[in-house]
Scaffold this motif. Sequence first.
Motif, PDB file in Angstrom:
ATOM      1  N   GLY A  31       0.791  -1.227   0.000  1.00  0.00           N
ATOM      2  CA  GLY A  31       0.000   0.000   0.000  1.00  0.00           C
ATOM      3  C   GLY A  31       0.819   1.270   0.000  1.00  0.00           C
ATOM      4  N   VAL A  32       1.827   1.353  -0.862  1.00  0.00           N
ATOM      5  CA  VAL A  32       2.726   2.506  -0.855  1.00  0.00           C
ATOM      6  C   VAL A  32       2.274   3.626  -1.795  1.00  0.00           C
ATOM      7  N   LEU A  33       1.310   3.337  -2.686  1.00  0.00           N
ATOM      8  CA  LEU A  33       0.848   4.349  -3.646  1.00  0.00           C
ATOM      9  C   LEU A  33      -0.637   4.649  -3.409  1.00  0.00           C
ATOM     10  N   LYS A  34      -0.986   5.930  -3.312  1.00  0.00           N
ATOM     11  CA  LYS A  34      -2.377   6.310  -3.049  1.00  0.00           C
ATOM     12  C   LYS A  34      -3.255   6.202  -4.289  1.00  0.00           C
ATOM     13  N   ARG A  35      -2.670   6.379  -5.475  1.00  0.00           N
ATOM     14  CA  ARG A  35      -3.494   6.459  -6.687  1.00  0.00           C
ATOM     15  C   ARG A  35      -3.641   5.135  -7.415  1.00  0.00           C
ATOM     16  N   ALA A  36      -3.112   4.080  -6.854  1.00  0.00           N
ATOM     17  CA  ALA A  36      -3.323   2.744  -7.424  1.00  0.00           C
ATOM     18  C   ALA A  36      -4.330   2.000  -6.558  1.00  0.00           C
ATOM     19  N   ASP A  37      -5.018   1.027  -7.169  1.00  0.00           N
ATOM     20  CA  ASP A  37      -5.952   0.214  -6.379  1.00  0.00           C
ATOM     21  C   ASP A  37      -5.202  -0.661  -5.382  1.00  0.00           C
ATOM     22  N   GLY A  38      -4.001  -1.064  -5.745  1.00  0.00           N
ATOM     23  CA  GLY A  38      -3.153  -1.839  -4.852  1.00  0.00           C
ATOM     24  C   GLY A  38      -1.702  -1.620  -5.230  1.00  0.00           C
ATOM     25  N   SER A  39      -0.810  -1.689  -4.257  1.00  0.00           N
ATOM     26  CA  SER A  39       0.594  -1.436  -4.581  1.00  0.00           C
ATOM     27  C   SER A  39       1.504  -2.092  -3.551  1.00  0.00           C
ATOM     28  N   ALA A  40       2.758  -2.218  -3.926  1.00  0.00           N
ATOM     29  CA  ALA A  40       3.753  -2.790  -3.012  1.00  0.00           C
ATOM     30  C   ALA A  40       5.148  -2.364  -3.451  1.00  0.00           C
ATOM     31  N   TYR A  41       6.044  -2.337  -2.460  1.00  0.00           N
ATOM     32  CA  TYR A  41       7.442  -2.002  -2.727  1.00  0.00           C
ATOM     33  C   TYR A  41       8.304  -3.106  -2.130  1.00  0.00           C
ATOM     34  N   VAL A  42       9.277  -3.564  -2.906  1.00  0.00           N
ATOM     35  CA  VAL A  42      10.160  -4.637  -2.442  1.00  0.00           C
ATOM     36  C   VAL A  42      11.619  -4.199  -2.583  1.00  0.00           C
ATOM     37  N   GLU A  43      12.349  -4.298  -1.491  1.00  0.00           N
ATOM     38  CA  GLU A  43      13.812  -4.165  -1.525  1.00  0.00           C
ATOM     39  C   GLU A  43      14.377  -5.548  -1.286  1.00  0.00           C
ATOM     40  N   TRP A  44      15.172  -6.031  -2.213  1.00  0.00           N
ATOM     41  CA  TRP A  44      15.685  -7.407  -2.156  1.00  0.00           C
ATOM     42  C   TRP A  44      17.165  -7.325  -2.488  1.00  0.00           C
ATOM     43  N   GLY A  45      18.005  -7.346  -1.484  1.00  0.00           N
ATOM     44  CA  GLY A  45      19.417  -7.048  -1.725  1.00  0.00           C
ATOM     45  C   GLY A  45      19.518  -5.629  -2.253  1.00  0.00           C
ATOM     46  N   GLU A  46      20.156  -5.480  -3.409  1.00  0.00           N
ATOM     47  CA  GLU A  46      20.261  -4.138  -4.009  1.00  0.00           C
ATOM     48  C   GLU A  46      19.141  -3.888  -5.026  1.00  0.00           C
ATOM     49  N   ASN A  47      18.210  -4.805  -5.172  1.00  0.00           N
ATOM     50  CA  ASN A  47      17.052  -4.577  -6.050  1.00  0.00           C
ATOM     51  C   ASN A  47      16.017  -3.701  -5.344  1.00  0.00           C
ATOM     52  N   LYS A  48      15.439  -2.767  -6.083  1.00  0.00           N
ATOM     53  CA  LYS A  48      14.347  -1.946  -5.574  1.00  0.00           C
ATOM     54  C   LYS A  48      13.238  -1.958  -6.626  1.00  0.00           C
ATOM     55  N   VAL A  49      12.095  -2.516  -6.259  1.00  0.00           N
ATOM     56  CA  VAL A  49      11.024  -2.759  -7.237  1.00  0.00           C
ATOM     57  C   VAL A  49       9.693  -2.257  -6.690  1.00  0.00           C
ATOM     58  N   LEU A  50       8.965  -1.554  -7.547  1.00  0.00           N
ATOM     59  CA  LEU A  50       7.655  -1.013  -7.193  1.00  0.00           C
ATOM     60  C   LEU A  50       6.605  -1.684  -8.075  1.00  0.00           C
ATOM     61  N   ALA A  51       5.481  -2.090  -7.482  1.00  0.00           N
ATOM     62  CA  ALA A  51       4.394  -2.696  -8.266  1.00  0.00           C
ATOM     63  C   ALA A  51       3.094  -1.954  -7.975  1.00  0.00           C
ATOM     64  N   ALA A  52       2.315  -1.713  -9.031  1.00  0.00           N
ATOM     65  CA  ALA A  52       1.009  -1.070  -8.889  1.00  0.00           C
ATOM     66  C   ALA A  52      -0.020  -1.882  -9.666  1.00  0.00           C
ATOM     67  N   VAL A  53      -1.232  -1.966  -9.114  1.00  0.00           N
ATOM     68  CA  VAL A  53      -2.303  -2.761  -9.732  1.00  0.00           C
ATOM     69  C   VAL A  53      -3.553  -1.897  -9.869  1.00  0.00           C
ATOM     70  N   TYR A  54      -4.220  -2.029 -11.011  1.00  0.00           N
ATOM     71  CA  TYR A  54      -5.513  -1.368 -11.245  1.00  0.00           C
ATOM     72  C   TYR A  54      -6.519  -2.433 -11.677  1.00  0.00           C
ATOM     73  N   GLY A  55      -7.734  -2.328 -11.184  1.00  0.00           N
ATOM     74  CA  GLY A  55      -8.780  -3.244 -11.621  1.00  0.00           C
ATOM     75  C   GLY A  55      -9.310  -4.105 -10.497  1.00  0.00           C
ATOM     76  N   PRO A  56     -10.206  -5.041 -10.907  1.00  0.00           N
ATOM     77  CA  PRO A  56     -10.703  -5.272 -12.263  1.00  0.00           C
ATOM     78  C   PRO A  56     -11.512  -4.063 -12.766  1.00  0.00           C
ATOM     79  N   ARG A  57     -11.256  -3.664 -14.004  1.00  0.00           N
ATOM     80  CA  ARG A  57     -11.980  -2.562 -14.631  1.00  0.00           C
ATOM     81  C   ARG A  57     -12.253  -2.946 -16.081  1.00  0.00           C
ATOM     82  N   GLU A  58     -13.192  -2.241 -16.718  1.00  0.00           N
ATOM     83  CA  GLU A  58     -13.581  -2.591 -18.078  1.00  0.00           C
ATOM     84  C   GLU A  58     -12.361  -2.604 -18.997  1.00  0.00           C
ATOM     85  N   ALA A  59     -12.188  -3.711 -19.700  1.00  0.00           N
ATOM     86  CA  ALA A  59     -11.053  -3.822 -20.612  1.00  0.00           C
ATOM     87  C   ALA A  59     -11.272  -2.936 -21.838  1.00  0.00           C
ATOM     88  N   LYS A  60     -10.282  -2.143 -22.167  1.00  0.00           N
ATOM     89  CA  LYS A  60     -10.358  -1.272 -23.342  1.00  0.00           C
ATOM     90  C   LYS A  60      -9.080  -1.406 -24.138  1.00  0.00           C
TER      91      LYS A  60
END
Length: 254
Positions: A31-60
């Motif tokens: 839950g690190v992003l306010k404007r996404a429906d769902g989000s996460a941040y992972v630090e794994w060693g020297e990797n830094k990765v952000l994920a954001a999810v939207y939906g389910p919403r009408e496919a266009k």
Amino acid sequence: MENKPKLVDENGRRIDGRKLDELRPIRIEAGVLKRADGSAYVEWGENKVLAAVYGPREAKPKHIQNPAKAIVQCRYNMAPFSVTERKRPGPDRRSVEISKITGEVFENVLFLEMFPRASVDIFIEVLQANAGTRCAGITAASVALADAGIPMADLVPACAAGKIDGQIALDLKKEEDNYGEADLPVAIIPRTKEIVLLQMDGNMSQTEFETALNMAIDACMKIYELQKEALKNKYKCEQEVEREESQTPKQEQR
């Protein structure tokens, strides 16, 4: 291979001091992003990765809709500043491949039949890379999907094992990935131990493959606990804020 560094010393320690079956440090935040429906941040060693999810919403556009179930659209992207030498912006062959296999991983986990004609959109941004970004991305995206409240069979942790200096090792970092003999990324559904991602670069004997696979699955179960803890922490914080607000006199809240 020219200038190949020694990856495992005489005491069985790797170049960063880890044992062969040891993970790099991992931190997961939901839950690190306010404007996404769902989000996460992972630090794994020297990797830094952000994920954001939207939906389910009408496919266009509408021609991509499936009347029987939702579709999963995934975009994996490495930022130009994520690696030592500036990366050219935009998708390349590797990012297209990882986007595709990540989408297929979650097609096996999400209850897509509940949302016909809809789309679940997953965005994975690698801010800093040091080998293992596809596993970190899948781990982050899984937490983001759960944070969005999208029905799924279980969280999906991912981890790789590999072969370096003739020995099986867990969670390779950049030098090990570059100079090692093999790499085996794995993702599972912990509840059933079903494997939803299995790729291999390089060569291993059958015995080595089985050792690496078991090592990766054991690591996935540890990462699974970190994923659940991240989600619990997010909702625990929200409940504490709501409790504090309810206990604050209305006059003080103005």
